[in-house]
Write an enzyme that holds these catalytic residues in place. Sequence first.
Site, short mmCIF file in Angstrom:
data_model
loop_
_atom_site.label_atom_id
_atom_site.label_comp_id
_atom_site.label_asym_id
_atom_site.label_seq_id
_atom_site.Cartn_x
_atom_site.Cartn_y
_atom_site.Cartn_z
N CYS A 124 -38.02 16.28 43.47
CA CYS A 124 -39.06 16.28 42.75
C CYS A 124 -38.93 15.29 41.56
O CYS A 124 -37.84 14.99 41.15
CB CYS A 124 -39.71 17.57 42.40
SG CYS A 124 -41.25 17.74 41.82
N LYS A 199 -46.51 25.93 48.72
CA LYS A 199 -46.29 26.03 47.10
C LYS A 199 -47.89 26.22 46.65
O LYS A 199 -48.70 25.39 46.46
CB LYS A 199 -45.57 25.09 46.84
CG LYS A 199 -45.29 25.04 45.17
CD LYS A 199 -44.28 24.12 44.72
CE LYS A 199 -44.12 24.03 43.25
NZ LYS A 199 -43.12 22.86 42.87
N ARG A 209 -40.76 25.78 33.57
CA ARG A 209 -41.01 24.68 33.03
C ARG A 209 -40.49 24.44 31.58
O ARG A 209 -40.20 23.44 31.14
CB ARG A 209 -42.56 24.42 32.96
CG ARG A 209 -43.21 24.09 34.28
CD ARG A 209 -44.67 23.94 34.29
NE ARG A 209 -45.13 24.17 35.80
CZ ARG A 209 -46.38 24.06 36.19
NH1 ARG A 209 -47.14 24.09 35.09
NH2 ARG A 209 -46.71 24.05 37.40
N LYS A 252 -44.00 29.89 48.17
CA LYS A 252 -43.74 30.01 46.78
C LYS A 252 -44.97 30.13 45.93
O LYS A 252 -45.96 29.32 46.17
CB LYS A 252 -42.93 28.93 46.25
CG LYS A 252 -42.84 28.61 44.97
CD LYS A 252 -41.95 27.41 44.76
CE LYS A 252 -41.81 27.15 43.13
NZ LYS A 252 -41.30 25.95 42.56
C1 PBG Z 1 -40.67 21.44 40.66
C2 PBG Z 1 -40.71 22.87 40.92
C3 PBG Z 1 -41.10 23.84 40.12
C4 PBG Z 1 -40.55 24.93 40.55
C5 PBG Z 1 -39.68 24.81 41.41
N1 PBG Z 1 -39.72 23.05 41.44
C6 PBG Z 1 -42.21 23.82 38.98
C7 PBG Z 1 -43.60 23.36 39.18
O1 PBG Z 1 -43.96 23.33 40.11
O2 PBG Z 1 -44.13 23.14 38.14
C8 PBG Z 1 -40.89 26.54 40.08
C9 PBG Z 1 -39.66 27.49 40.24
C10 PBG Z 1 -39.70 28.55 39.28
O3 PBG Z 1 -40.81 28.88 38.50
O4 PBG Z 1 -39.05 29.37 39.29
N2 PBG Z 1 -41.82 20.73 41.18
#
Ligand code: PBG
Length: 326
Positions: A124, A199, A209, A252
């Site tokens: 990402c 997701k 974050r 997720k």
């Molecule tokens: C990155 C990502 C996120 C998470 C995993 N990969 C955060 C988001 O989409 O802001 C969240 C994982 C967690 O909260 O444990 N895109």
Amino acid sequence: MQKTELPTFARLRRTRMTATLRSMVRETELSKNDFIYPLFVVPGTKFKKEVSSMPGVYQMSVDEIVRECIEVKSLGIPAVILFGIPEHKDEIGSEAYVENGIVQQAVRAIKKEVPELCVITDVCLCEYTSHGHCGIVRGDEIVNDASIELLAKEALTHAQAGADMVAPSDMFDGRVLAIREILDANNFQNIPIMSYAAKYASGFYGPFREAAESTPKFGDRRSHQMDPANSNEALHEVQTDIEEGADIVMVKPALPYLDIIRRVKDTFQMPTAAYNVSGEYSMVKAAGRLGWIDEQRVMMEMLTGIKRAGADMILTYFAKDAAKLL
Ligand code: PBG
């Protein structure tokens, strides 16, 4: 008042009377093999800093991550997933797809010291961009097609560093195919893709974050992550990712979406992962610290529930705690 009689001889309590009987009729058994442990890697050496909203979770430099991976392996956990926090962020997340990026360095170091550990990388851009979005931003739009080219480049550099699997978490359209094509074109046909397929745009990512320093500077992720109210759309998302070449599909977060995990598993019969996300972890830790719930018991109940819903794998910050109890 009429006397109610049992209609049959059925007494479901019979098989609950002893621990042995309960273990004999148990339908879901949690195993260390179910867990994937998330790790946050940062530049520097001998650096280990606890994430304030996630007790027991740390940002770690590469040397510390390697030490951690040795412990993870010795606990019987088969896999980790890496998130990187770069030295410098910019508009296009340049450090995400350089040969010597932070995740690429960590992968090389881990595979050298703990070769049997399965190293998965999160793909990402949000940790790498100055604006905190998962791709390129033009005006107020998070651009799809130009972003997936960069994500594909990122995945390739992870594979070149020795990653065993890549896991795109952006939720842009077409990214699984873009990654599959670039991996295949570079002789990485055997590297699986675990796609964050369904997701959701969730409030449960808050503590992550902080850990990943990836809070968007403006706006939110609702133009690409899913609306929590939708279920059929999740199946559509998963189907698309499978058609594009995903090997493992993920739902997720996990707990508010157990129904989605079950539908995905029943519909596609694919290896299915669930991400027990940061907010789900932090809530249990916080309530446990306050003495409001029994942390260990609730942890095991949650993880069992996620598996019972249909998850074959669980990405969880509880992996070490739970492995110690199993
Ligand atoms: C990155 C990502 C996120 C998470 C995993 N990969 C955060 C988001 O989409 O802001 C969240 C994982 C967690 O909260 O444990 N895109």
